[in-house]
Write an enzyme that holds these catalytic residues in place. Sequence first.
Site, short mmCIF file in Angstrom:
data_model
loop_
_atom_site.label_atom_id
_atom_site.label_comp_id
_atom_site.label_asym_id
_atom_site.label_seq_id
_atom_site.Cartn_x
_atom_site.Cartn_y
_atom_site.Cartn_z
N GLN A 1 74.42 45.44 66.88
CA GLN A 1 74.08 45.93 65.51
C GLN A 1 73.42 44.88 64.40
OE1 GLN A 1 77.56 47.12 63.12
NE2 GLN A 1 77.18 49.17 64.03
N GLY B 1 39.04 49.16 47.48
CA GLY B 1 39.35 48.06 48.44
C GLY B 1 40.87 47.85 48.54
N ALA C 1 30.92 38.98 46.62
CA ALA C 1 31.42 37.66 45.98
C ALA C 1 31.72 37.77 44.58
CB ALA C 1 29.97 36.74 46.23
N GLY D 1 39.48 33.25 39.87
CA GLY D 1 40.22 34.17 40.92
C GLY D 1 41.03 35.13 40.39
N GLU E 1 42.14 40.55 47.50
CA GLU E 1 41.73 41.61 46.61
C GLU E 1 42.77 41.72 45.32
OE1 GLU E 1 39.82 44.78 48.29
OE2 GLU E 1 38.85 43.62 49.79
N TRP F 1 35.79 32.02 48.54
CA TRP F 1 36.66 32.88 49.23
C TRP F 1 35.72 34.10 49.70
CZ3 TRP F 1 39.61 29.46 49.70
CH2 TRP F 1 40.49 28.68 48.83
N GLY G 1 63.05 31.58 69.51
CA GLY G 1 62.14 30.46 69.61
C GLY G 1 60.99 31.24 70.36
N GLN H 1 62.35 36.19 63.87
CA GLN H 1 63.79 35.94 63.49
C GLN H 1 64.34 36.63 65.00
OE1 GLN H 1 64.84 33.69 61.89
NE2 GLN H 1 67.08 33.93 62.67
N ILE H 2 64.08 37.92 65.27
CA ILE H 2 64.45 38.70 66.23
C ILE H 2 64.09 38.29 67.75
CG2 ILE H 2 64.17 40.96 67.64
CD1 ILE H 2 63.87 42.33 64.96
N1 CAA Z 1 38.03 50.56 36.51
C1 CAA Z 1 37.16 50.45 35.36
N2 CAA Z 1 37.39 49.76 34.33
C2 CAA Z 1 37.90 48.68 34.35
C3 CAA Z 1 39.15 48.67 35.39
C4 CAA Z 1 38.75 49.63 36.56
N3 CAA Z 1 40.00 49.57 37.62
N4 CAA Z 1 39.94 47.73 35.24
C5 CAA Z 1 39.56 46.97 34.19
N5 CAA Z 1 38.29 47.71 33.49
C6 CAA Z 1 37.63 47.58 32.29
C7 CAA Z 1 38.55 47.76 31.31
O1 CAA Z 1 38.83 49.09 30.64
C8 CAA Z 1 37.85 46.84 30.20
O2 CAA Z 1 36.73 47.71 29.58
P1 CAA Z 1 36.65 47.73 27.86
O3 CAA Z 1 36.41 46.29 27.45
O4 CAA Z 1 35.46 48.72 27.88
O5 CAA Z 1 38.09 48.28 27.54
C9 CAA Z 1 37.02 45.80 30.84
O6 CAA Z 1 36.97 46.21 32.15
C10 CAA Z 1 37.95 44.38 30.86
O7 CAA Z 1 39.18 44.90 31.33
P2 CAA Z 1 40.39 43.84 30.97
O8 CAA Z 1 40.64 43.62 29.70
O9 CAA Z 1 41.59 44.57 31.80
O10 CAA Z 1 40.16 42.53 31.87
P3 CAA Z 1 41.18 41.27 32.19
O11 CAA Z 1 40.09 40.07 32.00
O12 CAA Z 1 42.43 41.30 31.59
O13 CAA Z 1 41.12 41.13 33.80
C11 CAA Z 1 42.38 41.94 35.65
C12 CAA Z 1 41.71 42.48 34.48
C13 CAA Z 1 43.20 43.20 36.31
C14 CAA Z 1 43.32 40.73 35.77
C15 CAA Z 1 41.15 41.69 36.65
O14 CAA Z 1 40.36 40.38 36.41
C16 CAA Z 1 41.64 41.43 38.26
O15 CAA Z 1 41.52 42.57 38.84
N6 CAA Z 1 41.90 40.42 38.87
C17 CAA Z 1 41.79 40.32 40.16
C18 CAA Z 1 40.62 39.99 40.82
C19 CAA Z 1 40.66 40.33 42.18
O16 CAA Z 1 41.10 41.13 42.68
N7 CAA Z 1 39.71 39.55 43.03
C20 CAA Z 1 39.64 39.68 44.36
C21 CAA Z 1 38.45 39.19 44.91
S1 CAA Z 1 37.62 40.16 46.20
C22 CAA Z 1 38.15 39.86 47.63
O17 CAA Z 1 39.18 39.21 47.57
C23 CAA Z 1 37.68 40.41 48.82
C24 CAA Z 1 37.70 39.74 50.08
O18 CAA Z 1 37.04 38.96 50.35
C25 CAA Z 1 38.87 40.05 50.74
#
Ligand code: CAA
Length: 379
Positions: free
Chosen positions: A279, A242, A124, A131, A363, A156, A340, A336-337
């Site tokens: 084709q 993930g 979560a 989001g 994700e 979600w 209906g 489409q293929i």
């Molecule tokens: N690994 C390690 N550290 C990371 C990282 C990674 N992949 N990505 C970012 N960080 C670190 C950065 O280095 C930074 O650290 P420092 O401050 O020490 O430099 C810190 O985290 C903050 O990073 P950002 O400044 O890049 O943060 P941001 O606010 O700009 O956000 C983002 C980045 C990529 C947009 C992020 O918010 C993101 O991935 N958003 C999408 C969220 C998502 O995928 N949600 C899915 C929910 S889960 C789900 O869907 C599961 C389900 O149920 C199916």
Amino acid sequence: MLFALTETQEMIRETARRFAREHLAPGAIRRDEFEEFPAEPLRELAKLGFMGMMVPEQWGGIGLDTVSYILAMEEIARVDASVAVIMSVHNSLACGGLYAAGTESLKSKYLRELSSGRALGAFALSEPEAGSDAANQHTTAVRDGDSYVLNGMKSWTTSGANADVIIVMAATDRAKGTKGISAFLVEKGTPGLSVAKKEKKMGIRSSDTVALAFSDCRIPITNRLGEEGEGFKFAMRILEAGRVGIAAQAVGIAQASLDASIKYARERKAFGKTLGEFQAIQLKLAEMATGVEAARLLMFHAASLKDQGRPFGKEASMAKLFASRTAVANALEAIQIHGGYGYVQEFQVERYLRDAKVTEIYEGTSEIQQLIIARSLLK
Ligand code: CAA
């Protein structure tokens, strides 16, 4: 196939393929229609060890590599993408998260239960206002003696209604931004934790997606995963893994659309010929097959990098971006293929489209994958 698979990997793929055919195919339409949680198929999956695929045997898993995992994921998703997403969140995010950041005592208590499939896991992170902007966490975890008290709302959450164990991100210090977020493990039944809403969805309908409410939900401090303030980086790292799983889910759906289209093109006659002799249909099939193959290679590439212990975040995002786009494109072409017949439930391709769409959203949306890729290119 470009990637040479080991005997174990071949065996895992074959096992998953057989399982999907025998245990998932018969009820897939019904489960989708009635939003029926796949409890029995999940029990069978657990018997195969597929609910703890990458967890070492010491902790009750079967200790396989990521390539084996995505091979299984693709085959499961090819038949039932709802089961695939439950399996993906459980393996990659819940088991993966607990294994990566849990203390020995947390692992002893929960990881064996999860990886044997006796318990189901959820993750979560998202909230009504967090989001894509995952850092904007409003859920708080306030330290009180030997406890943390959680308050707020998560949205979600895949498997949230059925999960026994949920990894929850919450702000321990909102003033510190991403460095004020921490990760916790919350057990089902903890007072103050409740399911606030079950979503009615377009696709992956037999997997439950819920909003969770935390109201003075008290958990022991020993349920924290990692140090205070490390929760955001933890979540980002776990999501990289993930996304490889979701890429595999999308490849499975894209392949299913191709499979159905080839079958239909061989059988269906129009103007005195099979569809496959036209084709216009051949061109579609060729594009669909090329898309699946390219998506699969990106998925293998990301998984192999992960297995080698090398950075794979950019490649995971590329695989998810491309595979999810291919899944949607192939499902649309499959409809489409089929004409209906593609628009009705019986031929299943309409379900593939409904299931495929969410792979471009959860994700991390496609736009977030593009942002991650571009940041990596420009840094
Ligand atoms: N690994 C390690 N550290 C990371 C990282 C990674 N992949 N990505 C970012 N960080 C670190 C950065 O280095 C930074 O650290 P420092 O401050 O020490 O430099 C810190 O985290 C903050 O990073 P950002 O400044 O890049 O943060 P941001 O606010 O700009 O956000 C983002 C980045 C990529 C947009 C992020 O918010 C993101 O991935 N958003 C999408 C969220 C998502 O995928 N949600 C899915 C929910 S889960 C789900 O869907 C599961 C389900 O149920 C199916």
